[in-house]
Design a protein around this motif. Structure first.
Motif, PDB file in Angstrom:
ATOM      1  N   ASP A  66       0.861  -1.070   0.111  1.00  0.00           N
ATOM      2  CA  ASP A  66       0.051   0.137   0.017  1.00  0.00           C
ATOM      3  C   ASP A  66       0.893   1.364  -0.021  1.00  0.00           C
ATOM      4  O   ASP A  66       0.510   2.188  -0.712  1.00  0.00           O
ATOM      5  CB  ASP A  66      -0.904   0.118   1.522  1.00  0.00           C
ATOM      6  CG  ASP A  66      -2.081  -1.173   1.051  1.00  0.00           C
ATOM      7  OD1 ASP A  66      -2.390  -1.506  -0.012  1.00  0.00           O
ATOM      8  OD2 ASP A  66      -2.473  -1.389   2.148  1.00  0.00           O
ATOM      9  N   GLU A  67       1.840   1.038   0.729  1.00  0.00           N
ATOM     10  CA  GLU A  67       2.809   2.380   0.716  1.00  0.00           C
ATOM     11  C   GLU A  67       3.432   2.572  -0.495  1.00  0.00           C
ATOM     12  O   GLU A  67       3.780   3.819  -0.945  1.00  0.00           O
ATOM     13  CB  GLU A  67       3.832   2.020   1.706  1.00  0.00           C
ATOM     14  CG  GLU A  67       4.850   3.242   2.048  1.00  0.00           C
ATOM     15  CD  GLU A  67       5.810   2.983   2.971  1.00  0.00           C
ATOM     16  OE1 GLU A  67       7.019   3.420   2.780  1.00  0.00           O
ATOM     17  OE2 GLU A  67       5.710   2.351   4.001  1.00  0.00           O
ATOM     18  N   MET A  68       3.943   1.485  -1.283  1.00  0.00           N
ATOM     19  CA  MET A  68       4.563   1.645  -2.524  1.00  0.00           C
ATOM     20  C   MET A  68       3.593   2.023  -3.650  1.00  0.00           C
ATOM     21  O   MET A  68       3.744   2.813  -4.302  1.00  0.00           O
ATOM     22  CB  MET A  68       5.141   0.108  -2.991  1.00  0.00           C
ATOM     23  CG  MET A  68       5.850   0.412  -4.195  1.00  0.00           C
ATOM     24  SD  MET A  68       6.543  -1.045  -4.668  1.00  0.00           S
ATOM     25  CE  MET A  68       5.070  -2.499  -4.710  1.00  0.00           C
ATOM     26  N   ALA A  69       2.214   1.633  -3.803  1.00  0.00           N
ATOM     27  CA  ALA A  69       1.260   1.982  -4.626  1.00  0.00           C
ATOM     28  C   ALA A  69       1.061   3.567  -4.206  1.00  0.00           C
ATOM     29  O   ALA A  69       0.696   4.350  -5.202  1.00  0.00           O
ATOM     30  CB  ALA A  69      -0.052   0.961  -4.224  1.00  0.00           C
ATOM     31  N   ALA A  70       0.994   3.847  -2.902  1.00  0.00           N
ATOM     32  CA  ALA A  70       0.530   5.351  -2.778  1.00  0.00           C
ATOM     33  C   ALA A  70       1.675   6.374  -3.014  1.00  0.00           C
ATOM     34  O   ALA A  70       1.470   7.392  -3.750  1.00  0.00           O
ATOM     35  CB  ALA A  70       0.372   5.549  -1.224  1.00  0.00           C
ATOM     36  N   SER A  71       2.999   5.829  -2.912  1.00  0.00           N
ATOM     37  CA  SER A  71       4.019   6.763  -3.409  1.00  0.00           C
ATOM     38  C   SER A  71       4.241   6.801  -4.883  1.00  0.00           C
ATOM     39  O   SER A  71       4.336   7.949  -5.489  1.00  0.00           O
ATOM     40  CB  SER A  71       5.273   6.197  -2.850  1.00  0.00           C
ATOM     41  OG  SER A  71       5.845   4.845  -3.471  1.00  0.00           O
ATOM     42  N   GLU A  72       3.761   5.842  -5.564  1.00  0.00           N
ATOM     43  CA  GLU A  72       3.763   5.705  -6.956  1.00  0.00           C
ATOM     44  C   GLU A  72       2.813   6.673  -7.392  1.00  0.00           C
ATOM     45  O   GLU A  72       2.815   7.302  -8.391  1.00  0.00           O
ATOM     46  CB  GLU A  72       3.504   4.392  -7.543  1.00  0.00           C
ATOM     47  CG  GLU A  72       3.556   4.095  -9.174  1.00  0.00           C
ATOM     48  CD  GLU A  72       4.785   4.439  -9.805  1.00  0.00           C
ATOM     49  OE1 GLU A  72       4.618   5.046 -10.779  1.00  0.00           O
ATOM     50  OE2 GLU A  72       5.813   4.331  -9.111  1.00  0.00           O
ATOM     51  N   LYS A  73       1.400   6.781  -6.917  1.00  0.00           N
ATOM     52  CA  LYS A  73       0.543   7.377  -7.467  1.00  0.00           C
ATOM     53  C   LYS A  73       0.880   9.047  -7.147  1.00  0.00           C
ATOM     54  O   LYS A  73       0.580   9.796  -7.921  1.00  0.00           O
ATOM     55  CB  LYS A  73      -0.789   7.310  -6.543  1.00  0.00           C
ATOM     56  CG  LYS A  73      -2.139   7.887  -6.703  1.00  0.00           C
ATOM     57  CD  LYS A  73      -3.122   7.624  -5.887  1.00  0.00           C
ATOM     58  CE  LYS A  73      -4.464   8.446  -6.483  1.00  0.00           C
ATOM     59  NZ  LYS A  73      -5.561   8.013  -5.718  1.00  0.00           N
ATOM     60  N   GLU A  74       1.707   9.186  -6.067  1.00  0.00           N
ATOM     61  CA  GLU A  74       2.156  10.567  -5.641  1.00  0.00           C
ATOM     62  C   GLU A  74       2.907  11.307  -6.785  1.00  0.00           C
ATOM     63  O   GLU A  74       3.041  12.064  -7.317  1.00  0.00           O
ATOM     64  CB  GLU A  74       2.558  10.689  -4.254  1.00  0.00           C
ATOM     65  CG  GLU A  74       3.100  12.027  -3.844  1.00  0.00           C
ATOM     66  CD  GLU A  74       1.869  13.051  -3.854  1.00  0.00           C
ATOM     67  OE1 GLU A  74       2.224  14.228  -4.239  1.00  0.00           O
ATOM     68  OE2 GLU A  74       0.663  12.534  -3.760  1.00  0.00           O
ATOM     69  N   ARG A  75       3.945  10.180  -7.072  1.00  0.00           N
ATOM     70  CA  ARG A  75       4.966  10.477  -8.455  1.00  0.00           C
ATOM     71  C   ARG A  75       4.417  10.735  -9.550  1.00  0.00           C
ATOM     72  O   ARG A  75       4.694  11.543 -10.117  1.00  0.00           O
ATOM     73  CB  ARG A  75       5.740   9.024  -8.319  1.00  0.00           C
ATOM     74  CG  ARG A  75       6.980   9.496  -9.315  1.00  0.00           C
ATOM     75  CD  ARG A  75       8.127   8.473  -8.993  1.00  0.00           C
ATOM     76  NE  ARG A  75       7.803   7.103  -8.322  1.00  0.00           N
ATOM     77  CZ  ARG A  75       8.172   6.839  -7.208  1.00  0.00           C
ATOM     78  NH1 ARG A  75       8.736   7.442  -6.478  1.00  0.00           N
ATOM     79  NH2 ARG A  75       7.753   5.391  -6.899  1.00  0.00           N
ATOM     80  N   GLN A  76       3.249  10.062  -9.705  1.00  0.00           N
ATOM     81  CA  GLN A  76       2.697  10.149 -11.189  1.00  0.00           C
ATOM     82  C   GLN A  76       1.717  11.656 -11.111  1.00  0.00           C
ATOM     83  O   GLN A  76       1.843  12.425 -12.157  1.00  0.00           O
ATOM     84  CB  GLN A  76       1.476   9.350 -11.442  1.00  0.00           C
ATOM     85  CG  GLN A  76       2.302   7.896 -11.659  1.00  0.00           C
ATOM     86  CD  GLN A  76       0.852   6.917 -12.103  1.00  0.00           C
ATOM     87  OE1 GLN A  76      -0.351   7.236 -12.043  1.00  0.00           O
ATOM     88  NE2 GLN A  76       1.366   5.622 -12.573  1.00  0.00           N
ATOM     89  N   ILE A  77       1.311  12.205  -9.992  1.00  0.00           N
ATOM     90  CA  ILE A  77       0.665  13.224  -9.802  1.00  0.00           C
ATOM     91  C   ILE A  77       1.630  14.503 -10.096  1.00  0.00           C
ATOM     92  O   ILE A  77       1.412  15.282 -10.693  1.00  0.00           O
ATOM     93  CB  ILE A  77      -0.234  13.487  -8.482  1.00  0.00           C
ATOM     94  CG1 ILE A  77      -1.461  12.491  -8.551  1.00  0.00           C
ATOM     95  CG2 ILE A  77      -0.494  14.949  -8.380  1.00  0.00           C
ATOM     96  CD1 ILE A  77      -2.074  12.508  -7.365  1.00  0.00           C
ATOM     97  N   LEU A  78       2.759  14.240  -9.448  1.00  0.00           N
ATOM     98  CA  LEU A  78       4.086  15.097  -9.560  1.00  0.00           C
ATOM     99  C   LEU A  78       4.416  15.296 -10.847  1.00  0.00           C
ATOM    100  O   LEU A  78       4.807  16.370 -11.235  1.00  0.00           O
ATOM    101  CB  LEU A  78       5.000  14.848  -8.592  1.00  0.00           C
ATOM    102  CG  LEU A  78       4.686  15.074  -7.095  1.00  0.00           C
ATOM    103  CD1 LEU A  78       6.192  14.563  -5.997  1.00  0.00           C
ATOM    104  CD2 LEU A  78       4.654  16.521  -6.744  1.00  0.00           C
ATOM    105  N   ARG A  79       4.515  14.170 -11.541  1.00  0.00           N
ATOM    106  CA  ARG A  79       4.881  14.340 -12.852  1.00  0.00           C
ATOM    107  C   ARG A  79       3.976  14.953 -13.997  1.00  0.00           C
ATOM    108  O   ARG A  79       4.176  15.728 -14.928  1.00  0.00           O
ATOM    109  CB  ARG A  79       5.184  12.677 -13.435  1.00  0.00           C
ATOM    110  CG  ARG A  79       6.591  12.433 -13.629  1.00  0.00           C
ATOM    111  CD  ARG A  79       7.010  11.091 -14.381  1.00  0.00           C
ATOM    112  NE  ARG A  79       7.054  10.048 -13.410  1.00  0.00           N
ATOM    113  CZ  ARG A  79       6.901   9.262 -13.238  1.00  0.00           C
ATOM    114  NH1 ARG A  79       5.625   8.528 -13.609  1.00  0.00           N
ATOM    115  NH2 ARG A  79       7.230   8.182 -11.956  1.00  0.00           N
ATOM    116  N   ALA A  80       2.809  14.769 -13.556  1.00  0.00           N
ATOM    117  CA  ALA A  80       1.704  15.315 -14.314  1.00  0.00           C
ATOM    118  C   ALA A  80       1.658  16.916 -14.049  1.00  0.00           C
ATOM    119  O   ALA A  80       1.335  17.717 -15.008  1.00  0.00           O
ATOM    120  CB  ALA A  80       0.297  14.971 -13.854  1.00  0.00           C
TER     121      ALA A  80
END
Length: 119
Positions: A74-88
């Motif tokens: 869950d932590e890894m999935a949440a960090s990946e989602k946050e990384r995608q938002i920052l890239r966007a």
């Protein structure tokens, strides 16, 4: 004649740049609003991920429980989602540049063309 072709060419080029930037703005905004889901399921993470961790005493390894694995996943999935938002967000900023930088050039040359048409 050559000046008129040059004006139309500059207008076309800047218009294409602004259209491309507008498409980029829309795509980045959609990625911010609805980022792509994390691609790896928990079962795949458990199968290929780190089910074991080193023992703090230095002897062997300890197998992680499902709760610990789920928390890591869950932590890894949440960090990946946050990384995608920052890239966007970064992409959104760059796309605005593709709209805002050619805009004054387009307006200037459009006025030049309008002035030449009146003569």
């Amino acid at each position: 004649m050559i000046k008129k072709v040059y004006l139309y060419l500059v207008l076309f080029t800047t218009l294409m740049m602004m259209i491309g930037g507008s498409i980029g703005v829309f795509m980045a905004a959609s990625d911010i609003i609805s980022p792509a889901p994390y691609y790896q399921s928990f079962a795949e993470y458990r199968q290929y991920g780190g089910e074991i961790k080193p023992d703090p005493s230095g002897e062997g390894e300890i197998k992680l429980s499902d709760e610990e694995l789920r928390a890591r996943y869950d932590e890894m999935a949440a960090s990946e989602k946050e990384r995608q938002i920052l890239r966007a967000k970064n992409s959104l900023f760059r796309s605005f540049g593709w709209v805002l930088i050619p805009l004054p050039v387009f307006i200037f040359f459009q006025r030049q063309l309008a002035r030449k048409e009146q003569l």
